[in-house]
Design a protein around this motif. Structure first.
Motif, PDB file in Angstrom:
ATOM      1  N   PRO A   1       0.958  -1.265   0.130  1.00 51.29           N
ATOM      2  CA  PRO A   1       0.047   0.134  -0.002  1.00 51.29           C
ATOM      3  C   PRO A   1       0.976   1.107  -0.025  1.00 51.29           C
ATOM      4  CG  PRO A   1      -0.674  -1.763   1.540  1.00 51.29           C
ATOM      5  CD  PRO A   1       0.515  -2.151   1.043  1.00 51.29           C
ATOM      6  N   SER A   2       0.445   2.065  -1.029  1.00 53.40           N
ATOM      7  CA  SER A   2       1.334   3.277  -1.049  1.00 53.40           C
ATOM      8  C   SER A   2       0.701   4.518  -0.274  1.00 53.40           C
ATOM      9  CB  SER A   2       1.367   3.745  -2.592  1.00 53.40           C
ATOM     10  OG  SER A   2       0.301   3.968  -3.014  1.00 53.40           O
ATOM     11  N   VAL A   3      -0.489   4.461   0.290  1.00 50.22           N
ATOM     12  CA  VAL A   3      -1.154   5.518   1.066  1.00 50.22           C
ATOM     13  C   VAL A   3      -1.978   4.588   2.274  1.00 50.22           C
ATOM     14  CG1 VAL A   3      -1.440   7.119  -0.761  1.00 50.22           C
ATOM     15  CG2 VAL A   3      -3.170   5.490  -0.474  1.00 50.22           C
ATOM     16  N   SER A   4      -2.524   5.182   3.342  1.00 48.45           N
ATOM     17  CA  SER A   4      -3.263   4.609   4.092  1.00 48.45           C
ATOM     18  C   SER A   4      -4.602   4.927   3.753  1.00 48.45           C
ATOM     19  CB  SER A   4      -2.797   5.080   5.742  1.00 48.45           C
ATOM     20  OG  SER A   4      -3.708   4.824   6.626  1.00 48.45           O
ATOM     21  N   LEU A   5      -5.422   4.081   3.970  1.00 45.43           N
ATOM     22  CA  LEU A   5      -6.673   4.253   3.736  1.00 45.43           C
ATOM     23  C   LEU A   5      -7.457   4.776   5.184  1.00 45.43           C
ATOM     24  CD1 LEU A   5      -7.929   1.022   2.098  1.00 45.43           C
ATOM     25  CD2 LEU A   5      -7.063   3.031   0.940  1.00 45.43           C
ATOM     26  N   LEU A   6      -6.784   5.118   6.090  1.00 46.56           N
ATOM     27  CA  LEU A   6      -7.484   5.616   7.328  1.00 46.56           C
ATOM     28  C   LEU A   6      -7.900   7.274   6.854  1.00 46.56           C
ATOM     29  CD1 LEU A   6      -5.119   4.371  10.132  1.00 46.56           C
ATOM     30  CD2 LEU A   6      -7.475   3.560   9.512  1.00 46.56           C
ATOM     31  N   GLY A   7      -9.261   7.617   7.329  1.00 45.60           N
ATOM     32  CA  GLY A   7      -9.389   8.633   7.210  1.00 45.60           C
ATOM     33  C   GLY A   7     -10.199   9.032   5.611  1.00 45.60           C
ATOM     34  N   PHE A   8      -9.871   8.130   4.924  1.00 46.49           N
ATOM     35  CA  PHE A   8     -10.670   8.445   3.224  1.00 46.49           C
ATOM     36  C   PHE A   8     -11.860   8.192   3.391  1.00 46.49           C
ATOM     37  CE2 PHE A   8      -6.628   8.415   1.706  1.00 46.49           C
ATOM     38  CZ  PHE A   8      -6.272   8.300   0.418  1.00 46.49           C
ATOM     39  N   LYS A   9     -12.656   8.973   2.353  1.00 44.86           N
ATOM     40  CA  LYS A   9     -14.259   8.761   2.328  1.00 44.86           C
ATOM     41  C   LYS A   9     -14.546   8.920   0.923  1.00 44.86           C
ATOM     42  CE  LYS A   9     -15.486  11.437   6.602  1.00 44.86           C
ATOM     43  NZ  LYS A   9     -16.154  12.604   7.102  1.00 44.86           N
ATOM     44  N   LEU A  10     -15.665   8.142   0.484  1.00 47.71           N
ATOM     45  CA  LEU A  10     -15.852   8.072  -0.805  1.00 47.71           C
ATOM     46  C   LEU A  10     -16.251   9.315  -1.428  1.00 47.71           C
ATOM     47  CD1 LEU A  10     -17.766   4.423  -1.231  1.00 47.71           C
ATOM     48  CD2 LEU A  10     -15.495   5.145  -1.823  1.00 47.71           C
ATOM     49  N   ALA A  11     -15.858   9.630  -2.622  1.00 48.56           N
ATOM     50  CA  ALA A  11     -16.422  11.112  -3.037  1.00 48.56           C
ATOM     51  C   ALA A  11     -17.935  10.771  -3.520  1.00 48.56           C
ATOM     52  CB  ALA A  11     -15.594  11.602  -4.412  1.00 48.56           C
ATOM     53  N   PRO A  12     -18.607  12.001  -3.274  1.00 47.76           N
ATOM     54  CA  PRO A  12     -20.000  11.858  -3.820  1.00 47.76           C
ATOM     55  C   PRO A  12     -20.432  12.151  -5.009  1.00 47.76           C
ATOM     56  CG  PRO A  12     -19.665  14.015  -2.711  1.00 47.76           C
ATOM     57  CD  PRO A  12     -18.370  13.267  -2.712  1.00 47.76           C
ATOM     58  N   ASN A  13     -21.482  11.835  -5.576  1.00 46.94           N
ATOM     59  CA  ASN A  13     -21.889  12.285  -7.005  1.00 46.94           C
ATOM     60  C   ASN A  13     -20.936  11.365  -7.952  1.00 46.94           C
ATOM     61  OD1 ASN A  13     -23.633  14.278  -5.855  1.00 46.94           O
ATOM     62  ND2 ASN A  13     -21.986  15.705  -5.891  1.00 46.94           N
ATOM     63  N   GLY A  14     -20.792  10.202  -7.766  1.00 46.65           N
ATOM     64  CA  GLY A  14     -20.133   9.485  -8.747  1.00 46.65           C
ATOM     65  C   GLY A  14     -21.239   8.643  -9.458  1.00 46.65           C
ATOM     66  N   THR A  15     -20.569   7.412 -10.071  1.00 50.23           N
ATOM     67  CA  THR A  15     -20.999   6.872 -11.121  1.00 50.23           C
ATOM     68  C   THR A  15     -21.083   5.295 -10.835  1.00 50.23           C
ATOM     69  OG1 THR A  15     -19.253   6.873 -12.795  1.00 50.23           O
ATOM     70  CG2 THR A  15     -21.171   8.432 -13.156  1.00 50.23           C
TER      71      THR A  15
ATOM     72  N   ILE B   1     -15.552   3.443 -17.590  1.00 49.56           N
ATOM     73  CA  ILE B   1     -14.752   4.716 -17.548  1.00 49.56           C
ATOM     74  C   ILE B   1     -15.928   5.748 -17.726  1.00 49.56           C
ATOM     75  CG2 ILE B   1     -12.687   3.719 -18.052  1.00 49.56           C
ATOM     76  CD1 ILE B   1     -13.192   4.719 -20.989  1.00 49.56           C
ATOM     77  N   LEU B   2     -15.234   7.159 -17.661  1.00 50.98           N
ATOM     78  CA  LEU B   2     -16.044   8.489 -17.682  1.00 50.98           C
ATOM     79  C   LEU B   2     -15.361   8.941 -18.754  1.00 50.98           C
ATOM     80  CD1 LEU B   2     -16.774   9.346 -14.021  1.00 50.98           C
ATOM     81  CD2 LEU B   2     -18.557   8.147 -15.749  1.00 50.98           C
ATOM     82  N   ALA B   3     -16.185   9.188 -19.811  1.00 48.36           N
ATOM     83  CA  ALA B   3     -15.671  10.340 -21.013  1.00 48.36           C
ATOM     84  C   ALA B   3     -16.397  11.215 -21.104  1.00 48.36           C
ATOM     85  CB  ALA B   3     -15.539   9.198 -22.156  1.00 48.36           C
ATOM     86  N   ASN B   4     -15.996  12.746 -20.785  1.00 46.33           N
ATOM     87  CA  ASN B   4     -16.399  13.903 -20.996  1.00 46.33           C
ATOM     88  C   ASN B   4     -18.066  13.671 -20.383  1.00 46.33           C
ATOM     89  OD1 ASN B   4     -14.955  14.812 -22.765  1.00 46.33           O
ATOM     90  ND2 ASN B   4     -15.903  13.651 -24.679  1.00 46.33           N
ATOM     91  N   GLY B   5     -17.909  13.054 -18.941  1.00 45.27           N
ATOM     92  CA  GLY B   5     -19.065  13.139 -18.023  1.00 45.27           C
ATOM     93  C   GLY B   5     -19.984  12.005 -18.568  1.00 45.27           C
ATOM     94  N   ASN B   6     -19.647  11.096 -19.373  1.00 46.03           N
ATOM     95  CA  ASN B   6     -20.611   9.993 -19.844  1.00 46.03           C
ATOM     96  C   ASN B   6     -19.833   8.673 -19.496  1.00 46.03           C
ATOM     97  OD1 ASN B   6     -22.458  11.673 -21.133  1.00 46.03           O
ATOM     98  ND2 ASN B   6     -21.128  11.907 -23.165  1.00 46.03           N
ATOM     99  N   ILE B   7     -21.103   7.749 -19.233  1.00 46.37           N
ATOM    100  CA  ILE B   7     -20.324   6.404 -18.982  1.00 46.37           C
ATOM    101  C   ILE B   7     -20.059   5.595 -20.034  1.00 46.37           C
ATOM    102  CG2 ILE B   7     -21.178   4.186 -17.779  1.00 46.37           C
ATOM    103  CD1 ILE B   7     -22.710   5.643 -15.783  1.00 46.37           C
ATOM    104  N   GLN B   8     -19.189   5.073 -20.309  1.00 47.51           N
ATOM    105  CA  GLN B   8     -18.709   3.912 -21.186  1.00 47.51           C
ATOM    106  C   GLN B   8     -18.275   2.737 -20.550  1.00 47.51           C
ATOM    107  OE1 GLN B   8     -15.588   5.574 -23.784  1.00 47.51           O
ATOM    108  NE2 GLN B   8     -16.757   7.205 -24.529  1.00 47.51           N
ATOM    109  N   VAL B   9     -18.998   1.569 -20.882  1.00 47.07           N
ATOM    110  CA  VAL B   9     -18.876   0.225 -20.092  1.00 47.07           C
ATOM    111  C   VAL B   9     -17.851  -0.263 -21.043  1.00 47.07           C
ATOM    112  CG1 VAL B   9     -19.851  -1.739 -20.009  1.00 47.07           C
ATOM    113  CG2 VAL B   9     -21.290   0.326 -19.653  1.00 47.07           C
ATOM    114  N   ILE B  10     -16.896  -0.853 -20.056  1.00 47.76           N
ATOM    115  CA  ILE B  10     -15.696  -1.682 -20.802  1.00 47.76           C
ATOM    116  C   ILE B  10     -16.269  -3.068 -21.198  1.00 47.76           C
ATOM    117  CG2 ILE B  10     -13.429  -2.498 -20.316  1.00 47.76           C
ATOM    118  CD1 ILE B  10     -13.302  -0.365 -18.407  1.00 47.76           C
ATOM    119  N   SER B  11     -16.501  -3.505 -22.583  1.00 48.48           N
ATOM    120  CA  SER B  11     -17.023  -4.578 -23.002  1.00 48.48           C
ATOM    121  C   SER B  11     -16.520  -5.851 -22.312  1.00 48.48           C
ATOM    122  CB  SER B  11     -17.175  -4.354 -24.397  1.00 48.48           C
ATOM    123  OG  SER B  11     -15.775  -4.445 -24.855  1.00 48.48           O
ATOM    124  N   ILE B  12     -14.986  -5.896 -22.362  1.00 45.15           N
ATOM    125  CA  ILE B  12     -14.456  -7.047 -22.102  1.00 45.15           C
ATOM    126  C   ILE B  12     -14.408  -7.476 -20.389  1.00 45.15           C
ATOM    127  CG2 ILE B  12     -12.598  -6.803 -23.799  1.00 45.15           C
ATOM    128  CD1 ILE B  12     -10.611  -5.780 -21.736  1.00 45.15           C
TER     129      ILE B  12
END
Length: 205
Positions: free
Chosen positions: A73-87, A95-106
């Protein structure tokens, strides 16, 4: 998979790779030992984490499964919080491209997924191992939460919990001498009460 537009990594995710289950949390990767699930059988999978712990916990059918960090682990997860308004996507990474969801087919999953729930707190080991079907307080298995235009959900009467069919709203007043009220305990009490009452009515009828 859960991603945030400002983050260049997977904030939260669960998937499979080379006969192993994989958990992603804030860009870090955790893996299990080799697992060969039967795609014709239902499994209960629960991932828990809180910002006060430095690693996630994974349960399969209520039993804890060892998770190993993919790298130091390069960073400690202590104190982390999930960012709001995600997908959030189920059954495939995105992945997100220009704010749009692009499903990775594989990344399409094998088998099926159902009864997905998301809570705003860490569920205890006792809650997970009991396999109770308490509804999620952030995301529930409801058509109102999902965009299913590409593939409609399929009804399966063999599932034990059908919260999308029945919804019970109760109001509880809990009075404690110390003045503290535990909302999640009240929710569990409501669930057990409804389950017991419903079972009794079925037996009497």
């Amino acid at each position: 998979m859960y991603r945030h537009p400002a983050a260049q990594y997977t904030e939260l995710g669960v998937g499979g790779k080379w006969d192993r289950l994989v958990v992603w949390l804030f860009g870090m990767e955790w893996t299990t030992n080799r697992i060969r699930p039967d795609v014709s059988q239902w499994y209960s999978l629960c991932l828990t984490w809180t910002h006060t712990k430095d690693r996630p916990a994974l349960y399969i059918n209520g039993k804890p499964v060892d998770l190993m960090a993919g790298s130091h682990p390069s960073v400690s997860l202590l104190g982390f919080k999930l960012a709001p308004n995600g997908t959030l996507t189920l059954g495939a990474a995105h992945i997100l491209a220009n704010g749009n969801i692009q499903v990775i087919s594989i990344t399409s999953m094998l088998g099926k997924v159902s009864l997905f729930r998301l809570w705003g707190r860490e569920r205890s080991e006792q809650e997970v191992t009991s396999l109770d079907c308490t509804e999620g307080d952030l995301v529930r298995w409801s058509k109102d939460h999902w965009d299913t235009r590409s593939r409609a959900p399929v009804t399966d009467p063999s599932l034990q919990c059908e919260w999308s069919i029945y919804e019970v709203k109760l109001m509880f007043v809990i009075i404690r001498p110390d003045g503290h009220t535990d909302v999640y305990t009240a929710r569990e009490i409501a669930h057990h009460w409804v389950k017991q009452t419903h079972t009794q009515k079925q037996t009497m009828s």
